[in-house]
Design a protein around this motif. Structure first.
Motif: not given
Ligand code: SF4
Lengths: 681, 325
Positions: A349-355, A359-360, A622-630
């Motif tokens: 369950d690795l989550v990794f973000g920047y910005g 820009d997040a 990646l900054r504005h992903l759709p709510p469902g399946c990308p």
């Protein structure tokens, strides 16, 4: 590059430094930073002072009076000189000359440096040689003494002469910077294109090149203004300008000549110097904004580290309170939690973000997978799919801009002890690195230190981790390592630039093997090489792996390479794993629509030509992903459900093999895919 | 060492250009400096002195090439004419008496400022995102201060108010100049305030440049790889980050040095330091063209030598320049 290479376009992180024609004024954005704003306000204040100051001046700056050497008072805000002149009025008048001289001289110098820099950089050849020589000569000639000589030969020329002289002594640096920039712009596509269509040289320079250098020109102009105001002040202070024309430098000249210091008349000389310093500071503050635009790394560093520091503080606080908000942070897991000791790395369950803010970006989004000892795991994805970020996250190489990180990275060493890499202290991490896990970076050219020999770069590793080895032992080991990857041992003392591309990459692998690690992460290790060399290196790698028995996590966008190399293939899309299967199974029966699309553009090994269709559309931002399946916007099997709900990565049985896949089209895990199709109707 | 040879040729060329500029300028500028000076020193100049002046600054009725040859002959004999600000001392002696003060002061200050600035810049760059970032606007304020004004403030605070250091001069007048301890300690004592002024005022440029380069270098792959290799922080910062980040500072040494030299000259004036700056001030006050010209040449040569030293350091630090191609 093989046909199966995933299209390498990257909508997310285009380097900002490449100023396209459309955003040639984007650098003005830099003006929004608070530092720059303060700079602009100070500058505006002084410019207004220069324009209106003399109107408001309470006295004639030269008129003498009996009130000599008065400290500041209501009548004389900044006191008086030895001759009873009003310092405040002198300051107001002085602002005008100082600023006019500073700006005009800088303008003139900038025009010269733009002309010289652009012409030399664009035309090249003999013109460049001569102009660069001229610029370099002016650069090393000490400017103040040269200005002194010139001024003394032009005694009665007034401010115009001073402007000219400062411009003559101050243009060289800007022209050097602009020349370098022009030379690199010259090779860019849009300039080449303009040249190919036969546009006139002057037009190309003015229309295609200069607008792209506005940021640098602006920055060099502001720097020159500061320099010019300082030079003007120095010349005035030396008494070389007209001493009856009031500038800030002249005020200081009279103060010095009349020993204001000895008489304690601080009000006489402090305001003028302070004004010069403030004006200069305003220029550098404005330049900070522009610099951060020109050099995006500075900006990223600033944005990233602030958020990171904040996160660190928050975490430290939480730790103090005894409540760390992250899941199980036990350093060593109980064995029952980890029954399978053949798993060397268990990513959970690795989550990794920047910005931050707009820009997040969550580049690695709840990724879980396992790697077995001695296995080759291939991770494939487009640029911007998060695959390289994943590699960095596993090695904890996420400085400087990482802002969020969670999950677990459970590493089990050869002795069977399991630790979470994410909770390691700095020193634990330092020991873990390279000894247990090493990284072969994408471009050896960039990843090798250009100023150290190959031998030293291996030696560094040995010295940091094998303190007991003698110098001679290390020397032998280094030669042995180079031998392993097919580099002659006399290249120990070679610098990276002295090796060919293939050799450099081999050297990288040699460094990676130095401590006989359990896992080697390879991030596109052969992408930059030509096919023949690529093949040689891959073959050697497989041989070494069989000999030494390390585990490889191989990251690439080249699916065909993975087909040959890896035992398991994991496909990443928009920061998530979408499918993870044994290579054979994956090739024969890809399950996720994205994988199917990728393989559809893949030539079959049997030779029967399939149409190379590729996948229409482009990866999401990646900054504005759709709510469902990308993947929904590009998916030919998408349903309404896909638009609203994200599919989780789950285990399913396909052809009697357990695979992992994240797709709604596989509602019933045990059923083969054809049925899933039926369900959609 | 092809690179160094090329640089050497360039510096010789620059020196030649500077000297020729000195020859050409007084001859093309409006007005005749010799006539001006002869007028001002009416009757006090011997015919030989006037002749020497003519050789240096132009004879109306003579072949330009012959003048140029004569000019070079004079330079090689160290004959720069007579100083009018210090009449009748020859320019050579005036410069000789001052140059050592400046040379020692500036070279020590430049080296110290470079070392301190670059080290601080590395630290601030490495620890970016912490409170150390506040140093950046502070240093840019300090580096925008005119040197001489900063010198005045230093003198005001430390000599006049606190009385810790002498206000002016290079040594106590009762000392005999020479290699004796009391002279040296007196000289050092007098040099502290000017030195601190020059160092503080020039540190900022190095610091900010190095800070920005360190930040840029830190996101280079080779630094990330050094961290991935599990090297100790010290080694990563020094051999991987700083070692690469310092190169641009060295290559912009020429420009920065120009600022430092200019600044130091005016600083000397404030402290009445017996160096080149103070004699330049007097020369400028009394339109002493021969002296100004000699000072310009001497400073140019000093700067060229310093640049060459920086080039040697660069070649030493960057193996790519050592490539024989
Ligand atoms: S979840 Fe839906 S949109 Fe996403 S890949 Fe599967 S079928 Fe396509």
């Amino acid at each position: 590059m093989s046909a199966a290479a995933i299209v390498d376009t990257d909508p997310v992180s285009q380097p900002t430094a490449s100023v396209g024609l459309s955003n040639r004024f984007a650098w003005l954005q830099g003006l929004k930073s608070p530092k720059t704003l303060v700079g602009l306000i100070i500058l505006a204040f002084f410019v207004l002072l220069a324009i209106f100051g003399p109107i408001f001046a309470p006295y004639d700056p030269s008129s003498v009076s009996w009130e000599t050497l008065q400290p500041p008072s209501a009548a004389h805000w900044l006191g008086t000189t030895q001759a009873g002149q009003d310092v405040f009025s002198q300051m107001l008048y002085g602002a005008r000359i100082s600023i006019i001289v500073g700006f005009c001289a800088a303008l003139l110098a900038t025009v010269v440096s733009v002309v010289v820099g652009l012409v030399a950089g664009y035309l090249g050849g003999l013109t460049d040689d001569l102009l660069s020589l001229l610029a370099n000569v002016f650069l090393v000639l000490p400017s103040l003494p040269l200005a002194v000589i010139l001024v003394s030969l032009l005694p009665k020329s007034g401010s115009a002469g001073i402007i000219l002289i400062i411009a003559i002594t101050g243009w060289a640096w800007g022209s050097r910077v602009l020349r370098a920039q022009t030379m690199s712009l010259r090779r860019r596509d849009f300039v080449e294109a303009a040249r190919a269509t036969g546009e006139r040289t002057a037009k190309i320079i003015l229309h295609d090149i200069m607008p792209n250098e506005m940021a640098i020109i602006a920055s060099s102009f502001l720097g020159t203004v500061t320099g010019a105001i300082l030079t003007q002040a120095s010349l005035s202070f030396l008494g070389l300008t007209s001493v009856s024309e009031w500038s800030w430098g002249t005020i200081l000249y009279w103060a010095q000549v009349n020993s204001a210091l000895l008489m304690g008349a601080w009000w006489w000389f402090i305001p003028a110097g302070l004004a010069i310093a403030l004006l200069g500071t305003s220029m550098s503050l404005i330049n900070f904004g522009i610099d951060e635009f020109i050099n995006p790394r500075l900006r990223q560093a600033n944005a990233g580290t602030k958020a990171q520091a904040k996160a660190r503080r928050a975490e430290a606080k939480a730790r103090k309170l005894g409540a760390v908000g992250l899941p199980t942070r036990d350093k060593v897991l109980p064995p029952e939690d980890h029954p399978d000791s053949s798993v060397v790395l268990d990513v959970r369950d690795l989550v990794f973000g920047y910005g931050v803010g707009d820009d997040a970006t969550v580049a690695v989004n709840h990724v879980s997978f396992q790697v077995r000892r001695g296995e080759v795991l291939g991770i494939a994805g487009e640029s911007g799919s998060g695959k390289s970020t994943l590699a960095n996250a596993i090695a904890r190489l996420y400085r400087p801009a990482a802002t969020t990180i969670s999950g677990q990275l459970l590493y089990t060493n050869a002795a069977g002890a399991t630790t979470d890499v994410l909770t390691m202290s700095d020193e634990e991490l330092r020991r873990f690195r390279w000894d247990e896990l090493s990284v072969v970076f994408q471009s050896a050219m960039n990843a090798l230190n250009p100023v150290l020999t190959i031998g030293t770069q291996i030696d560094d590793v040995l010295r940091a981790h094998r303190a007991d080895m003698t110098k001679a032992e290390r020397e032998t080991k280094i030669r042995e390592l180079l031998g392993l990857v097919g580099i002659q041992s006399d290249r120990v003392r070679a610098y990276p630039h002295e090796l060919s591309g293939g050799m450099r990459q081999r050297a990288m692998i040699a460094i990676g093997l130095a401590l006989d690690p359990e896992i080697i992460i390879m991030d596109e290790p052969t992408t930059a090489l030509d096919v023949v060399i690529q093949r040689q290196i891959i073959e050697q790698l497989i041989r070494l792996k069989d000999e030494l028995g390390f585990t490889i996590i191989f990251i690439t966008h080249d699916l065909s390479l993975l087909m040959e190399l890896s035992d398991t293939i994991a496909i990443m899309y928009a920061g998530r794993l979408v499918e993870c299967s044994p290579t054979r199974q994956f090739y024969q029966h890809p399950v996720h629509p994205y994988s199917q699309g990728l393989l559809r553009s893949f030539p079959t090994l049997s030779g029967a030509k399939r149409e190379l269709t590729g996948i229409p559309g482009s990866p999401p931002d990646l900054r504005h992903l759709p709510p469902g399946c990308p993947f929904a916007p590009r998916c030919d099997q998408a349903t309404e459900r896909c638009q609203e709900h994200k599919p989780d990565l789950r285990q399913v049985m396909v052809d009697n093999t357990t695979i992992q896949v994240a797709c709604h089209s596989l509602e019933i895990p045990t059923q083969p895919k054809e049925d899933a199709h039926v369900q959609q109707h | 060492m092809r690179v160094l040879l090329r640089r050497l040729v360039f510096y010789v060329l620059t020196a030649w250009a500077a000297i020729s500029l000195n020859f050409v300028l007084p001859r093309i500028m409006p007005g005749d400096p010799v006539t001006n000076m002869v007028e001002r020193f009416r009757g006090r100049l011997t015919p030989q002195a006037i002749q020497a002046l003519r050789v240096l600054f132009g004879q109306e009725h003579s072949n330009l090439w012959l003048q140029y040859v004569d000019y070079w002959k004079n330079l090689f004999h160290g004959n720069f004419g007579i100083s009018y600000a210090y009449y009748p001392t020859p320019v050579t002696s005036v410069v000789n008496g001052a140059i050592w003060w400046t040379l020692i002061l500036i070279s020590l200050c430049t080296i110290l400022a470079f070392v301190i600035g670059v080290s601080l810049g590395t630290v601030v760059g490495w620890k970016r995102g912490t409170w150390l970032d506040a140093l950046v606007p502070v240093t840019s304020f300090i580096s925008s201060i005119p040197y001489f004004w900063f010198a005045i403030i230093m003198a005001l605070v430390f000599s006049i108010v606190l009385k810790w250091f002498p206000l002016s001069g290079g040594y106590d007048v009762w000392e005999t100049i020479g290699f004796n301890s009391s002279f040296i300690s007196s000289a050092v004592y007098h040099a502290i305030l000017p030195a601190v002024t020059i160092i503080v005022a020039s540190i900022g440029g190095w610091l900010i440049g190095m800070r920005n380069m360190t930040v840029t270098t830190l996101s280079e792959d080779y630094v990330r790889m050094a961290e991935a290799k599990g090297l100790r922080k010290r080694r990563v910062v020094l051999a991987y980050a700083a070692r690469n980040a310092v190169l641009p500072s060295l290559s912009s040494f020429a420009m920065s040095l120009g600022f430092v030299v200019g600044g130091s000259i005016v600083t000397e004036i404030v402290f009445n330091y017996p160096g080149i700056g103070s004699i330049l001030f007097r020369a400028a006050q009394s339109q002493d063209y021969p002296l100004m010209q000699a000072i310009f040449l001497v400073i140019t040569v000093m700067v060229l030598v310093a640049n060459f030293v920086a080039d040697i350091a660069y070649v030493f630090l960057d193996p790519r320049t050592r490539q024989e191609a």
